[in-house]
Design a protein around this motif. Structure first.
Motif, short mmCIF file in Angstrom:
data_model
loop_
_atom_site.label_atom_id
_atom_site.label_comp_id
_atom_site.label_asym_id
_atom_site.label_seq_id
_atom_site.Cartn_x
_atom_site.Cartn_y
_atom_site.Cartn_z
N PRO A 1 -6.42 8.73 -3.71
CA PRO A 1 -6.43 8.26 -5.10
C PRO A 1 -7.77 7.65 -5.51
N ASN A 2 -8.57 7.18 -4.54
CA ASN A 2 -9.84 6.57 -4.92
C ASN A 2 -10.75 7.57 -5.64
N LEU A 3 -10.55 8.86 -5.39
CA LEU A 3 -11.36 9.86 -6.09
C LEU A 3 -11.00 9.91 -7.57
N ARG B 1 0.82 -1.21 0.00
CA ARG B 1 0.00 0.00 0.00
C ARG B 1 0.86 1.26 0.00
N SER B 2 1.86 1.31 0.85
CA SER B 2 2.71 2.50 0.90
C SER B 2 3.32 2.75 -0.48
N THR B 3 3.81 1.69 -1.10
CA THR B 3 4.49 1.83 -2.38
C THR B 3 3.53 2.30 -3.47
N ILE B 4 2.36 1.70 -3.52
CA ILE B 4 1.42 2.02 -4.59
C ILE B 4 0.76 3.38 -4.37
N ILE B 5 0.33 3.63 -3.15
CA ILE B 5 -0.33 4.91 -2.86
C ILE B 5 0.67 6.05 -3.00
N GLY B 6 1.85 5.85 -2.43
CA GLY B 6 2.87 6.89 -2.50
C GLY B 6 3.23 7.22 -3.94
N ASP B 7 3.32 6.20 -4.76
CA ASP B 7 3.71 6.42 -6.15
C ASP B 7 2.65 7.22 -6.90
N THR B 8 1.40 6.90 -6.67
CA THR B 8 0.32 7.64 -7.32
C THR B 8 0.32 9.09 -6.87
N ILE B 9 0.52 9.30 -5.59
CA ILE B 9 0.58 10.67 -5.07
C ILE B 9 1.71 11.45 -5.76
N TYR C 1 -13.51 8.88 -10.64
CA TYR C 1 -13.63 9.75 -11.81
C TYR C 1 -13.49 8.94 -13.10
N LEU C 2 -12.50 8.07 -13.13
CA LEU C 2 -12.25 7.29 -14.35
C LEU C 2 -13.38 6.29 -14.61
N TYR C 3 -13.87 5.72 -13.55
CA TYR C 3 -14.99 4.79 -13.68
C TYR C 3 -16.20 5.54 -14.23
N GLY C 4 -16.43 6.72 -13.71
CA GLY C 4 -17.52 7.56 -14.19
C GLY C 4 -17.32 7.95 -15.65
N LEU C 5 -16.08 8.17 -16.02
CA LEU C 5 -15.77 8.53 -17.40
C LEU C 5 -16.08 7.38 -18.34
N ALA C 6 -15.66 6.19 -17.94
CA ALA C 6 -15.92 5.00 -18.77
C ALA C 6 -17.43 4.81 -18.91
N ALA C 7 -18.15 5.00 -17.81
CA ALA C 7 -19.60 4.84 -17.84
C ALA C 7 -20.22 5.89 -18.77
N ALA C 8 -19.75 7.13 -18.68
CA ALA C 8 -20.28 8.20 -19.53
C ALA C 8 -20.00 7.87 -20.99
N GLN D 1 -9.82 1.90 -3.20
CA GLN D 1 -10.40 1.87 -1.86
C GLN D 1 -10.16 3.19 -1.16
N ASN D 2 -11.05 3.53 -0.27
CA ASN D 2 -10.78 4.67 0.60
C ASN D 2 -9.49 4.33 1.35
N ARG D 3 -8.50 5.18 1.20
CA ARG D 3 -7.17 4.90 1.72
C ARG D 3 -7.17 4.52 3.20
N THR D 4 -8.01 5.18 3.99
CA THR D 4 -7.89 5.01 5.44
C THR D 4 -8.57 3.77 5.98
N THR D 5 -9.34 3.08 5.15
CA THR D 5 -10.02 1.89 5.68
C THR D 5 -9.31 0.61 5.24
N ASN D 6 -9.61 -0.46 5.95
CA ASN D 6 -9.09 -1.77 5.57
C ASN D 6 -9.86 -2.27 4.35
N TYR D 7 -9.26 -3.17 3.58
CA TYR D 7 -10.05 -3.80 2.52
C TYR D 7 -9.69 -5.27 2.39
N VAL D 8 -10.67 -6.00 1.90
CA VAL D 8 -10.47 -7.44 1.74
C VAL D 8 -9.91 -7.73 0.36
N PHE D 9 -8.81 -8.42 0.32
CA PHE D 9 -8.15 -8.77 -0.93
C PHE D 9 -8.93 -9.89 -1.61
#
Ligand code: ARG
Length: 718
Positions: free
Chosen positions: A657-659, A153-161, A663-670, A578-586
């Motif tokens: 990053p989930n925002l 998570r640190s690696t992926i989230i940090g990189d996107t930021i 956005y991208l999901y909404g774009l694909a849907a649009a 995922q919302n960064r601050t919550t846990n998620y199930v893989f």
């Protein structure tokens, strides 16, 4: 932090316009108020809405409806100075709904330049005045331990930021705060010595693993068995040591040795097991006259390493080799994950070593009495021989409490003289904040000032992000101490901003932190292997349906490349969405699903648009085509494309990053809605066709840029 990510977006334009309108309508009382403009929750009412009338009504003692009416009046005055680009309408008690004019959307979309290497889709970078230097501390694994999903998570989230902030025009400095200076290095170095001794004796491969297993078996049998095993090991070790007392042969070995992490780990585990067993069984006591107790050899080695100097150069060299091996393993994973981190970004704990004595001196000097303005006061004093920083609220109450309610200090130096993780983080923060020209931080300790200068004087950050799971308490203490020391303050400029970018756990099906069936941490490498395998299966499955969907056939090589991109992309996207601050199930099925908010869905959407675009051919003709948004679904898609800028502004601000994923999901849907209603290739006339092809092109590029900012490779064909 003030809301100012720096890019001019539709939202920023609206905000500016409404700020001006507030001032026009209410004069002095309307100045400097956040107009509270945001995207509408329901596009039935408008594209954006302004909700400021409610709160302003209260402070002006006016009916919100009245406030709204005057505000709208102000808006039309502001708009009358130029081309009106939106409509307003008051709704309910005083909401102001905003609808963008179609011509404005068309004009903005038309102004997006044709595709270029550094595609920005018309999003403006921060101006020189808005540009920040942002230090992002992420990944930061501990050396001599393999990366596991916890580091993911640190690696992926940090990189996107980093990517998003960079795109927004900020100067991003990546920092991989490698754990390369802990007590574990005694064991690693000793492990390397065992590898050397084993080779010399002609031990078979795997003998260290074998040893660890034997010891474990002895522990299942009896204390006596353990003691016997330790005695044999100890005797062998003494013999090997005696044969090369000066370490000449060892030194020669080190000169040629190129270790891999796979080789170092078992050696490290072996030493760890031996020392733990020696300590537990009291082996050290039974064998009198030993120069160094068996349980404490690695401790001794660490002291030599930290002491440095010519006489300890072997320890230094072995340490260096082990870091190299760890970094090689990390780099391989970074490359595979498509993460930006390279060797140049590594500034590990060891880098700050020479600053630590100065940091403690500074704490003792500056914080001799409770010091600090604002929210935190700190005082440094000795507690049972340890140098401690006690953090207090302005009224003197402790900021942090232990289990018994007693004040909990941040320890900067232990009674035996050892420095801690916190001490290093203070040094690192000073290095990150300070700059030889732009921001000379005042320190009173000569030693600290000299050490900092010797390291080049620092990075000059305006904002420092710590992308770290857990460790909340640690970072809070460090931040509060820095605050009390006054390091964040800058004359005539806002304080340096330090933020903990925290995140939740990756959970398994059992909703406990993800582990393998045998209870170990899941290795990242194996996880990625599996995701690629599953992605490949997915592609093979879809192969049959390709013709049906009007997609071209794929070569074996393409399939392999796509499996790689989809496999890695899915793991990353599942995390980032995922919302960064919550846990998620893989969950493999969910992350690789072809429908829903997933990487495969978005990647396929991209490939489909590209395929339409290829069929429309003559890209040159459409690049300059007049954009006409006639159908509501066209307007919706166009508007969505134009919201990339403000989405990134918000992501840069919230670090969520989930925002961007939403956005991208909404774009694909649009896009899908557009494509279902509006024929592109079969459009009635040439003009409409050209306009729609251009819209397709913009949608695809937006998707690609967005996925790129998530570190996901969009494939032209899938
Ligand atoms: N090496 C640490 C760990 O793996 C993370 C370091 C985070 N960064 C920092 N400046 N403390 O737990």
């Amino acid at each position: 932090m003030p809301y100012d990510a720096g890019m001019k977006s539709m939202l920023a334009e609206l905000r500016e316009c409404f700020s001006a309108a507030l001032e026009t309508a209410f004069g002095e009382r309307g100045r400097g108020i956040d107009p509270l403009v945001k995207p509408s929750s329901d596009t039935k009412f408008g594209d954006y809405q302004c909700n400021v009338a409610m709160s302003l009504g209260k402070s002006l003692a006016m009916k919100p409806r009245e406030v709204a009416e005057r505000l709208v009046e102000g808006v039309s005055q502001v708009l009358s100075r130029g081309q009106p680009w939106f409509f307003v309408q008051i709704d309910g008690p005083g909401f102001v709904n905003i609808r963008l004019r179609r011509e404005y959307l068309e004009e903005l979309l038309s102004s997006i330049p044709a595709e270029q290497a550094d595609d920005r889709l018309g999003v403006m970078p921060a101006t020189a005045a808005q540009r920040q230097t942002v230090v992002v501390d992420y990944s930061s694994p501990n050396v001599a331990k393999e990366l596991h999903v916890g580091h993911l998570r640190s690696t992926i989230i940090g990189d996107t930021i980093c990517r998003v902030l960079g795109f927004c025009g900020h100067d991003v400095i990546r920092q991989n705060h490698l754990g390369d200076w802990g007590t574990q290095f005694g064991m690693v170095i000793l492990g390397i010595w065992h590898i050397f001794a084993g080779r010399k004796r002609g031990e078979p491969a795997g003998w260290l693993e074998q040893g660890t297993t034997e010891l474990a078996a002895a522990q299942q049998t009896s204390d006596k068995a353990v003691l016997d095993w330790l005695a044999r090991t100890y005797a062998q070790q003494e013999k090997d040591l005696a044969a090369d007392l000066e370490g000449r042969e060892f030194e020669k070995f080190l000169r040629e040795y190129v270790p891999t992490l796979d080789e170092l780990l078992p050696a490290y585990r072996f030493v760890n097991a031996v020392e733990t067993a020696a300590e537990k069984t009291g082996f050290d006591r039974t064998a009198e006259g030993k120069r160094i107790p068996l349980s404490a050899v690695s401790n001794y080695v660490v002291k030599m390493l930290q002491e440095g100097g010519e006489q300890n150069r072997q320890e230094r060299e072995a340490w260096r080799l082990s870091i190299r091996a760890s970094l090689d393993a990390c780099n391989a994973l970074y490359r595979r994950l498509g993460v930006l981190l390279v060797d140049e970004d590594v500034r590990g704990e060891s880098f700050y070593h020479e600053m630590l004595a100065g940091v403690v001196e500074e704490l003792k000097g500056r914080l001799a009495t409770p010091t600090g303005a604002g929210d935190a006061r700190a005082v440094c004093r000795l507690d049972k021989g340890a140098v401690c920083v006690f953090l207090e609220k302005p009224d003197g109450a402790p900021m942090f409490k232990g289990a018994q309610g007693d004040p909990l200090p941040m320890i900067a130096q232990k009674s035996d003289g050892a420095y801690l993780y916190s001490t290093t983080d203070l040094a690192a923060a000073l290095f990150r904040i300070s700059h030889p020209q732009r921001n000379r931080v005042e320190v009173t300790s000569r030693a600290l000032a000299d050490a900092l200068a010797a390291k080049g004087g620092g990075l000059g950050a305006d904002r420092i992000l710590y992308v770290v799971g857990e460790q909340r308490l640690h970072l809070q203490m460090v931040f509060a101490t820095i605050d009390a020391l006054g390091w964040k303050r800058r004359a005539g400029r806002p304080d340096v901003d330090l933020e903990h970018v925290a995140f939740g756990w990756v959970l398994g099906d059992d909703h406990k932190p993800l582990k393998t069936r045998t209870g170990e941490n899941v290795k990242l490498r194996e996880l990625l292997d599996e995701s690629e395998r599953r992605a490949r299966a997915l592609i093979d499955e879809n192969d049959a349906k390709r013709a049906e969907l009007g997609l071209e056939a794929l070569s074996e090589e393409e399939k392999r490349d796509i499996a790689l991109a989809v496999g890695i992309g899915s793991v990353k996207y599942a995390d980032l969405s995922q919302n960064r601050t919550t846990n998620y199930v893989f969950n493999w099925e969910k992350m690789l699903a072809m429908q829903g908010n997933t990487a495969p869905y978005l990647m396929y959407a991209y490939a489909r648009i590209r395929s339409i675009h290829r069929k429309a051919a003559s890209g040159a003709a459409t690049a300059g085509a007049v954009l006409a948004l006639t159908e509501p679904v066209e307007i919706a898609l166009g508007k969505h494309i134009l919201q990339l800028g403000e989405t990134l502004e918000i992501v840069a601000h919230t670090l969520a990053p989930n925002l961007l994923c939403e956005y991208l999901y909404g774009l694909a849907a649009a896009f899908m809605r557009f494509y279902e209603t509006c024929p592109v290739l079969q459009a009635g006339d040439e003009k409409t066709r050209a306009s729609r092809v251009r819209l397709c092109d913009l949608a695809a590029r937006t998707l690609r840029v967005g996925l790129g900012l998530l570190g996901i490779r969009a494939m032209e064909r899938m």
